[in-house]
Design a protein around this motif. Structure first.
Motif, PDB file in Angstrom:
ATOM      1  N   GLU A 100      -9.153   5.069   3.577  1.00  0.00           N
ATOM      2  CA  GLU A 100      -8.649   6.505   2.531  1.00  0.00           C
ATOM      3  C   GLU A 100     -10.058   7.822   2.245  1.00  0.00           C
ATOM      4  O   GLU A 100     -10.717   7.868   3.673  1.00  0.00           O
ATOM      5  N   LEU A 155     -14.725   2.289   3.962  1.00  0.00           N
ATOM      6  CA  LEU A 155     -14.341   3.672   4.556  1.00  0.00           C
ATOM      7  C   LEU A 155     -12.477   4.248   5.251  1.00  0.00           C
ATOM      8  O   LEU A 155     -12.839   5.059   5.261  1.00  0.00           O
ATOM      9  N   TYR A 176       1.123  -1.392   0.074  1.00  0.00           N
ATOM     10  CA  TYR A 176      -0.198  -0.254   0.010  1.00  0.00           C
ATOM     11  C   TYR A 176       0.989   1.667  -0.421  1.00  0.00           C
ATOM     12  O   TYR A 176       1.984   1.512   0.728  1.00  0.00           O
ATOM     13  N   MET A 212      -2.111   0.865   8.083  1.00  0.00           N
ATOM     14  CA  MET A 212      -2.225  -0.872   7.398  1.00  0.00           C
ATOM     15  C   MET A 212      -1.161  -0.486   6.946  1.00  0.00           C
ATOM     16  O   MET A 212      -0.564  -0.092   7.114  1.00  0.00           O
ATOM     17  N   SER A 260     -18.923  11.235   1.663  1.00  0.00           N
ATOM     18  CA  SER A 260     -18.930  12.175   1.866  1.00  0.00           C
ATOM     19  C   SER A 260     -17.752  12.685   1.277  1.00  0.00           C
ATOM     20  O   SER A 260     -17.707  14.046   0.463  1.00  0.00           O
TER      21      SER A 260
HETATM   22  C1  LIG Z   1     -10.085   0.127   7.362  1.00  0.00           C
HETATM   23  C2  LIG Z   1      -9.838   1.003   7.244  1.00  0.00           C
HETATM   24  C3  LIG Z   1      -7.978   1.427   7.225  1.00  0.00           C
HETATM   25  C4  LIG Z   1      -7.414   2.179   6.637  1.00  0.00           C
HETATM   26  N1  LIG Z   1      -6.055   2.760   6.536  1.00  0.00           N
HETATM   27  C5  LIG Z   1      -5.548   3.765   6.338  1.00  0.00           C
HETATM   28  C6  LIG Z   1      -4.141   3.734   6.240  1.00  0.00           C
HETATM   29  O1  LIG Z   1      -3.222   2.452   5.625  1.00  0.00           O
HETATM   30  N2  LIG Z   1      -3.408   5.073   6.089  1.00  0.00           N
HETATM   31  C7  LIG Z   1      -4.177   5.982   6.741  1.00  0.00           C
HETATM   32  O2  LIG Z   1      -3.680   7.224   6.808  1.00  0.00           O
HETATM   33  N3  LIG Z   1      -5.676   6.154   7.401  1.00  0.00           N
HETATM   34  C8  LIG Z   1      -6.028   4.840   6.763  1.00  0.00           C
HETATM   35  N4  LIG Z   1      -7.403   4.866   7.383  1.00  0.00           N
HETATM   36  C9  LIG Z   1      -7.641   5.517   7.601  1.00  0.00           C
HETATM   37  C10 LIG Z   1      -8.540   6.418   7.136  1.00  0.00           C
HETATM   38  O3  LIG Z   1      -8.939   7.367   6.227  1.00  0.00           O
HETATM   39  C11 LIG Z   1      -9.860   7.176   7.979  1.00  0.00           C
HETATM   40  O4  LIG Z   1     -10.792   6.490   9.166  1.00  0.00           O
HETATM   41  C12 LIG Z   1     -10.964   7.926   7.581  1.00  0.00           C
HETATM   42  O5  LIG Z   1      -9.816   8.930   6.590  1.00  0.00           O
HETATM   43  C13 LIG Z   1     -12.218   9.491   7.725  1.00  0.00           C
HETATM   44  O6  LIG Z   1     -11.036   9.667   8.721  1.00  0.00           O
HETATM   45  P1  LIG Z   1     -12.109  10.190   9.916  1.00  0.00           P
HETATM   46  O7  LIG Z   1     -11.619   8.321  10.543  1.00  0.00           O
HETATM   47  O8  LIG Z   1     -10.864  10.589  11.442  1.00  0.00           O
HETATM   48  O9  LIG Z   1     -13.158   9.925  10.753  1.00  0.00           O
HETATM   49  P2  LIG Z   1     -13.903  11.436   9.860  1.00  0.00           P
HETATM   50  O10 LIG Z   1     -13.571  12.729   8.772  1.00  0.00           O
HETATM   51  O11 LIG Z   1     -13.820  12.451  11.292  1.00  0.00           O
HETATM   52  O12 LIG Z   1     -15.398  11.425   9.014  1.00  0.00           O
HETATM   53  C14 LIG Z   1     -16.064  10.672   9.642  1.00  0.00           C
HETATM   54  C15 LIG Z   1     -17.457  10.730   9.957  1.00  0.00           C
HETATM   55  O13 LIG Z   1     -17.935  12.182   8.879  1.00  0.00           O
HETATM   56  C16 LIG Z   1     -17.651  12.148   7.793  1.00  0.00           C
HETATM   57  N5  LIG Z   1     -17.871  13.496   7.379  1.00  0.00           N
HETATM   58  C17 LIG Z   1     -16.387  13.861   7.442  1.00  0.00           C
HETATM   59  N6  LIG Z   1     -16.148  14.981   6.950  1.00  0.00           N
HETATM   60  C18 LIG Z   1     -17.261  15.454   6.708  1.00  0.00           C
HETATM   61  C19 LIG Z   1     -18.094  16.553   6.517  1.00  0.00           C
HETATM   62  N7  LIG Z   1     -16.913  18.264   6.094  1.00  0.00           N
HETATM   63  N8  LIG Z   1     -18.972  16.902   5.842  1.00  0.00           N
HETATM   64  C20 LIG Z   1     -20.167  15.723   6.078  1.00  0.00           C
HETATM   65  N9  LIG Z   1     -19.593  14.937   6.382  1.00  0.00           N
HETATM   66  C21 LIG Z   1     -17.832  14.590   6.533  1.00  0.00           C
HETATM   67  C22 LIG Z   1     -17.801  11.326   6.965  1.00  0.00           C
HETATM   68  O14 LIG Z   1     -17.582  11.441   5.821  1.00  0.00           O
HETATM   69  C23 LIG Z   1     -17.400  10.008   7.995  1.00  0.00           C
HETATM   70  O15 LIG Z   1     -19.206   9.017   7.450  1.00  0.00           O
HETATM   71  C24 LIG Z   1      -7.712   3.333   7.076  1.00  0.00           C
HETATM   72  C25 LIG Z   1      -9.114   3.021   8.192  1.00  0.00           C
HETATM   73  C26 LIG Z   1      -9.634   2.119   8.346  1.00  0.00           C
HETATM   74  C27 LIG Z   1     -11.369   1.647   8.534  1.00  0.00           C
END
Ligand SMILES: Cc1cc2nc3c(=O)[nH]c(=O)nc-3n(C[C@H](O)[C@H](O)[C@H](O)COP(=O)(O)OP(=O)(O)OC[C@H]3O[C@@H](n4cnc5c(N)ncnc54)[C@H](O)[C@@H]3O)c2cc1C
Length: 385
Positions: free
Chosen positions: A364, A362, A92, A157, A368
Motif C-alpha cells: 500500500e 511495504l 483484498y 496481490m 514516506s
Molecule cells: C508485498 C507487497 C504487496 C503489494 N500488493 C499490492 C497490491 O495488491 N496492489 C497494488 O496496487 N500494489 C501493491 N503493492 C505495491 C505497493 O503498493 C508499492 O510497492 C508501493 O506503493 C511503493 O511503490 P514503488 O514500489 O513503486 O516504490 P516507490 O514509490 O518508488 O518508493 C520507493 C521508496 O522511495 C520512497 N519515496 C517515494 N516517493 C517519495 C517522496 N516523494 N519523498 C520521499 N520518499 C519517497 C518510498 O517511501 C520508498 O521507500 C504491493 C507491494 C508489496 C511489497
C-alpha cells in the motif's frame, strides 16, 4: 484505556480456538516453501464466520465492524503470520465493492467471495510509477455503454487467483478535473486481462503477486464503482479501512514473534541461568511488550472510530499502520536476536514472521507516503508570505 465488550472478547476467544485447531506450524512451513494458498482453511474460516465480519449480512458478512475484524486478524497473524495474512487478504480491496458498488454487482460477486469461492485483488500501483497517481497511465474510456481499459498494474496481490479486480484508471474524458480517476470492477475472465506472476518474494509467500495487463478490456458501464471522477477519493477512503486491517496484521505478527521469544528465554539456559533472568533480556522484553501494547491500542482506537462513522481518519489510520509495522519489524528482529542461531532457522518461525512483517510495511503506501498524509493533516494550509 480501550475496553473490549463481552461479545468482542467472545469473538477473540473463538478465533483463538479456531487457530489452535487449524493453523499448524509444519503445514505452514511446507505451504510457504511451496508458495501454496491455504484454501481449505480459508473455506472453514469463511464457513464459521471468521472472515469478512465487517461486511453486511445481506451478502453473507458478519454485520460487525472493524474492531471485530481487527481482533480476528490479529489472532490469526499471531498464531501464524503467513497463513494469517493469506486469510485476511484473500478479499483484498473488496471493501471498494462493498462501499461503492451497485446492488447488482454486490449480489454477483460478494456472496461467492465471502464463501471462499473466489478471491479479489486491488490493481492500484503501476510499474515504474508506484502510487504516484498523477503519473498513472492506465486509462478507461467510455464507449457505447461500456468501459474500455488499457494499461498495466504492478505487484497485485491475489492476482493469479482473483475472481475480480478493482482497478484504478484515469478517466479518458476527465483529464482536466482534480480527480480524473475511475474505480472499475473487472471480472478476471474478461477478454484482454493477463496476469503475469512476479515470482518468489521475501514474504507473503502464500499469496500470489503479479503484474496485470489490461489490453482493450471491455466491461459494462455498471462496473464503475461509485461515481466517475471520484476514483482517487474512493481509493483514499478504502486505504483508511485497509490501513486499519494492516495495522492489526502487524500487531498480530509482533505479538506472535514476542510469544515465541518469551517461551525461548524462559527455557534456554546460558552461564547457569535462564536467559529470562539476565537484565539485558528483561529490558528487551519490556521494550517489545510496551511497543506492541501501544500499537494495539492505537489500532483498536482507530478501528472503533471508524465503526462510529468518523470519516476524518486518514492521518490516524496512517499513524496506526506505520507505527504497528515499525513495531512488527523491530519486535521480529529482536525476537530473532533473542532466539540466537535458532532464530535464524525456518524451524523457529520468527524468521518467517520477520519476512511477513516487512511485506506489511511495504505494501500500500510506504512510510514516506504515510508521513506525508500525517504531516499534511497536522500542518494544514500554509499562508503565502
Ligand atoms: C508485498 C507487497 C504487496 C503489494 N500488493 C499490492 C497490491 O495488491 N496492489 C497494488 O496496487 N500494489 C501493491 N503493492 C505495491 C505497493 O503498493 C508499492 O510497492 C508501493 O506503493 C511503493 O511503490 P514503488 O514500489 O513503486 O516504490 P516507490 O514509490 O518508488 O518508493 C520507493 C521508496 O522511495 C520512497 N519515496 C517515494 N516517493 C517519495 C517522496 N516523494 N519523498 C520521499 N520518499 C519517497 C518510498 O517511501 C520508498 O521507500 C504491493 C507491494 C508489496 C511489497
Amino acid at each position: 484505556m480501550f475496553e473490549l465488550s463481552k461479545s468482542q472478547k467472545g469473538i477473540q476467544k473463538a478465533a483463538l480456538e479456531f487457530v489452535k485447531g487449524e493453523l499448524d506450524k509444519d503445514l505452514s512451513f511446507k505451504m510457504e516453501k511451496e508458495g501454496k494458498f491455504p484454501e481449505e482453511i480459508l473455506r472453514k474460516a469463511a464457513e464459521l464466520g471468521f472472515l469478512w465480519v465487517h461486511f453486511d449480512e445481506t451478502y453473507l458478512g458478519g454485520g460487525m465492524g472493524q474492531v471485530e475484524n481487527c481482533l480476528i486478524t490479529e489472532t490469526f497473524c499471531r498464531k501464524d503470520a503467513t497463513m494469517g495474512k493469506a486469510l485476511s487478504l484473500a478479499g483484498y480491496a473488496s471493501e471498494c465493492l462493498l462501499r461503492f458498488g451497485n446492488d447488482g454487482l454486490k449480489e454477483l460477486y460478494l456472496p461467492r467471495l465471502l464463501e471462499g469461492e473466489i478471491f479479489s485483488a486491488g490493481c492500484f500501483s503501476e510499474p515504474g510509477i508506484g502510487l504516484n497517481f498523477l503519473s498513472h497511465k492506465t486509462v478507461s474510456i467510455r464507449k457505447e455503454g461500456r468501459w474500455v481499459i488499457n494499461g498495466v498494474k504492478n505487484n497485485v496481490m491475489n492476482a493469479m487467483d482473483a475472481g475480480f479486480y478493482i482497478v484504478l484508471c484515469r478517466d479518458g474524458d476527465q483529464e482536466t478535473s482534480e480527480d480524473p480517476f475511475n474505480m472499475i470492477l473487472v471480472d478476471a475472465q474478461s477478454h484482454g486481462v493477463s496476469p503475469r506472476d512476479s515470482g518468489r518474494k521475501i514474504g507473503n509467500n502464500m499469496i500470489s503477486t503479479a503484474q496485470v495487463a489490461f489490453n482493450n478490456v471491455s466491461v459494462p458501464e455498471t462496473c464503475l464503482l461509485g461515481k466517475p471522477g471520484k476514483g482517487l477519493e474512493q481509493l483514499r477512503l478504502f486505504f483508511i479501512e485497509s490501513h486499519i486491517a494492516s495495522a492489526a496484521q502487524a500487531v498480530g505478527i509482533a505479538q506472535g514473534a514476542f510469544d515465541r521469544a518469551l517461551d525461548h528465554v524462559k527455557q534456554r539456559e546460558q552461564f547457569g541461568k535462564k536467559l529470562a533472568r539476565f537484565q539485558v533480556t528483561r529490558n528487551k522484553l519490556a521494550d517489545m511488550a510496551t511497543r506492541i501494547e501501544m500499537s494495539r491500542l492505537m489500532t483498536y482506537t482507530v478501528a472503533a472510530r471508524f465503526d462510529k462513522g468518523d470519516k476524518k481518519l486518514a492521518h490516524i489510520a496512517a499513524m496506526a499502520k506505520m507505527n504497528a509495522c515499525e513495531t512488527a519489524t523491530a519486535v521480529c528482529d529482536e525476537a530473532i536476536q533473542l532466539l540466537g542461531g535458532y532464530g535464524y532457522m525456518g524451524e523457529s518461525e520468527v524468521e518467517r514472521f520477520y519476512r511477513d512483517a516487512k511485506a506489511t510495511a511495504l505494501f500500500e503506501l510506504p512510510e514516506s507516503y504515510q508521513k506525508e498524509i500525517i504531516a499534511s493533516e497536522i500542518i494544514g494550509k500554509i499562508r503565502a508570505n
